[in-house]
Write a protein that holds these residues in place. Structure first.
Motif, short mmCIF file in Angstrom:
data_model
loop_
_atom_site.label_atom_id
_atom_site.label_comp_id
_atom_site.label_asym_id
_atom_site.label_seq_id
_atom_site.Cartn_x
_atom_site.Cartn_y
_atom_site.Cartn_z
N ALA A 191 0.84 -1.20 0.00
CA ALA A 191 0.00 0.00 0.00
C ALA A 191 0.87 1.25 0.00
CB ALA A 191 -0.92 -0.01 1.22
N LEU A 192 1.92 1.26 0.82
CA LEU A 192 2.82 2.41 0.86
C LEU A 192 3.57 2.57 -0.46
CD1 LEU A 192 4.27 2.07 4.48
CD2 LEU A 192 2.46 3.59 3.67
N MET A 193 3.93 1.45 -1.08
CA MET A 193 4.60 1.53 -2.38
C MET A 193 3.67 2.12 -3.42
SD MET A 193 6.67 -2.11 -2.50
CE MET A 193 7.29 -1.82 -4.18
N ARG A 194 2.42 1.71 -3.41
CA ARG A 194 1.48 2.22 -4.42
C ARG A 194 1.16 3.69 -4.18
NH1 ARG A 194 -3.67 -1.02 -7.02
NH2 ARG A 194 -3.98 0.44 -8.73
N LEU A 195 1.30 4.16 -2.95
CA LEU A 195 1.04 5.57 -2.64
C LEU A 195 2.29 6.43 -2.72
CD1 LEU A 195 -1.37 5.08 0.39
CD2 LEU A 195 -2.00 5.93 -1.87
N SER A 196 3.42 5.82 -3.05
CA SER A 196 4.68 6.54 -3.09
C SER A 196 4.67 7.61 -4.18
CB SER A 196 5.84 5.57 -3.33
OG SER A 196 7.06 6.27 -3.50
N THR A 231 7.42 8.43 -5.67
CA THR A 231 8.44 8.00 -6.63
C THR A 231 7.79 7.07 -7.65
OG1 THR A 231 10.12 8.12 -4.89
CG2 THR A 231 10.69 6.91 -6.89
N ARG A 232 7.93 7.42 -8.91
CA ARG A 232 7.17 6.73 -9.95
C ARG A 232 7.49 5.25 -10.03
NH1 ARG A 232 7.23 9.40 -15.79
NH2 ARG A 232 6.20 11.02 -14.52
N TRP A 233 8.78 4.90 -10.03
CA TRP A 233 9.13 3.49 -10.24
C TRP A 233 8.70 2.63 -9.06
CZ3 TRP A 233 12.26 0.60 -7.12
CH2 TRP A 233 13.10 1.28 -6.23
N ILE A 234 8.74 3.19 -7.83
CA ILE A 234 8.26 2.45 -6.67
C ILE A 234 6.75 2.23 -6.78
CG2 ILE A 234 7.95 2.51 -4.16
CD1 ILE A 234 10.57 4.01 -3.93
N ARG A 235 6.04 3.26 -7.21
CA ARG A 235 4.58 3.15 -7.37
C ARG A 235 4.22 2.11 -8.43
NH1 ARG A 235 3.89 8.06 -8.01
NH2 ARG A 235 3.64 8.21 -10.28
N TRP A 236 4.99 2.10 -9.52
CA TRP A 236 4.73 1.13 -10.58
C TRP A 236 5.00 -0.30 -10.12
CZ3 TRP A 236 7.16 3.75 -15.57
CH2 TRP A 236 6.34 4.82 -15.92
N VAL A 237 6.10 -0.50 -9.39
CA VAL A 237 6.42 -1.84 -8.89
C VAL A 237 5.33 -2.31 -7.92
CG1 VAL A 237 8.04 -3.17 -7.47
CG2 VAL A 237 8.91 -1.62 -9.23
N GLY A 238 4.94 -1.45 -7.01
CA GLY A 238 3.88 -1.82 -6.06
C GLY A 238 2.57 -2.15 -6.76
N THR A 239 2.20 -1.33 -7.73
CA THR A 239 0.97 -1.59 -8.47
C THR A 239 1.05 -2.90 -9.24
OG1 THR A 239 0.59 0.80 -8.71
CG2 THR A 239 -0.61 -0.67 -10.21
N GLY A 240 2.20 -3.16 -9.85
CA GLY A 240 2.37 -4.40 -10.61
C GLY A 240 2.25 -5.64 -9.74
#
Length: 284
Positions: A88-93, A95-104
């Protein structure tokens, strides 16, 4: 009372929900009544058909299966909860690449069938020298899939909070990490706790897939009893009742928690005013 994942229904919607609830409840009662009638007419409700479940070895065996079910659910929860928070924190980050990894990761584990993932751990991975114990072959896949769902629950809880909470925290000099830790996350936990407890009930139901890897959870124990006694209907009815009681206990816990939090919120709310009564001067 406001909710986290959906808006409270209005009067017309509430009336429609009540009517639909009454109709569906009547249909369910009629179905079960007809099923009981069929069981009775075919002799499945005869007393001697249930003698198996008065024997202590059978009861003990089912209790052991229930214990393994709860143990698997607990292990899955220990994986799913921290994983869900992290994703959840990754998807709300920001930082674009962290958000993309979390969403993936979230979308992948939400899309893949749980049984397929269990088979991957049970059949495919051992060929590559990745061969955990039978318990973990069941628990890890359940934890991964449930973690992806819990991540969305946490994200919904965080996004449900007013933006003013974040702005106020930043105004007093808190960093983004401090804001999340001390301001946002504690409030989000309170909002999503009923949903998290409901997810625990889903975890318990997911453990029934343990039969695919011969893990001796409750449903697998029932399968063994049926193969030895032939009492298929009676055995699975007993197991169904056990699952229903366990899930009702979890649901009841979620309801109690929700009401307690609502009362705590209302009792903590005290309208403040600088006047004792209308027309009086302000208090010193």
């Amino acid at each position: 009372m406001s909710t986290t994942l959906f808006d409270a229904p209005g009067p017309k919607a509430a009336a429609r929900i009540r009517i639909a609830t009454i109709i569906s409840s009547a249909a369910i009662v009629a179905f079960f009544a007809y099923a009981i009638y069929l069981f009775g007419s075919n002799g499945q409700l005869a007393a001697h058909k249930w003698d198996t479940f008065t024997q202590w070895p059978i009861i003990r065996y089912l209790l052991k299966g229930l214990g393994n079910t709860l143990l698997a659910a607990a292990g899955s929860a220990l994986i799913a909860l921290p994983l869900g928070v992290l994703l959840a924190l990754m998807r709300l980050s920001k930082t674009r690449w962290i958000r993309w990894v979390g969403t993936g990761i979230i979308e992948f584990f939400r899309s893949i069938p749980l049984l397929l993932l269990i088979y991957i751990f049970f059949i495919a991975l051992p060929k590559y020298q990745i061969n955990p114990d039978l318990y973990w072959k069941l628990v890890i896949p359940i934890g991964l899939c449930s973690g992806a769902t819990i991540a969305e629950v946490f994200r919904a809880g965080i996004l449900a909070l007013p933006k003013g909470q974040t702005e106020a925290a930043e105004a007093i000099g808190l960093t983004r990490l401090q804001t999340m830790r001390y301001v946002i996350f504690p409030q989000a936990i309170r909002l999503v706790m009923p949903s998290l407890l409901a997810q625990v009930a889903i975890l318990i139901k997911d453990t029934t897939l343990g039969y695919a890897v011969s893990y001796s959870e409750l449903q697998y124990s029932a399968k063994v009893i049926v193969s030895n006694t032939g009492d298929l209907i009676q055995t699975y009815l007993v197991v169904t009742v056990v699952f229903v009681l366990v899930n009702l206990a979890i649901t009841r816990t979620a309801d109690v928690w929700s009401r307690q939090q609502q009362r705590r919120y209302l009792s903590g709310y005290r309208p403040t005013s600088s006047f004792n009564r209308v027309g009086q001067t302000p208090e010193a």
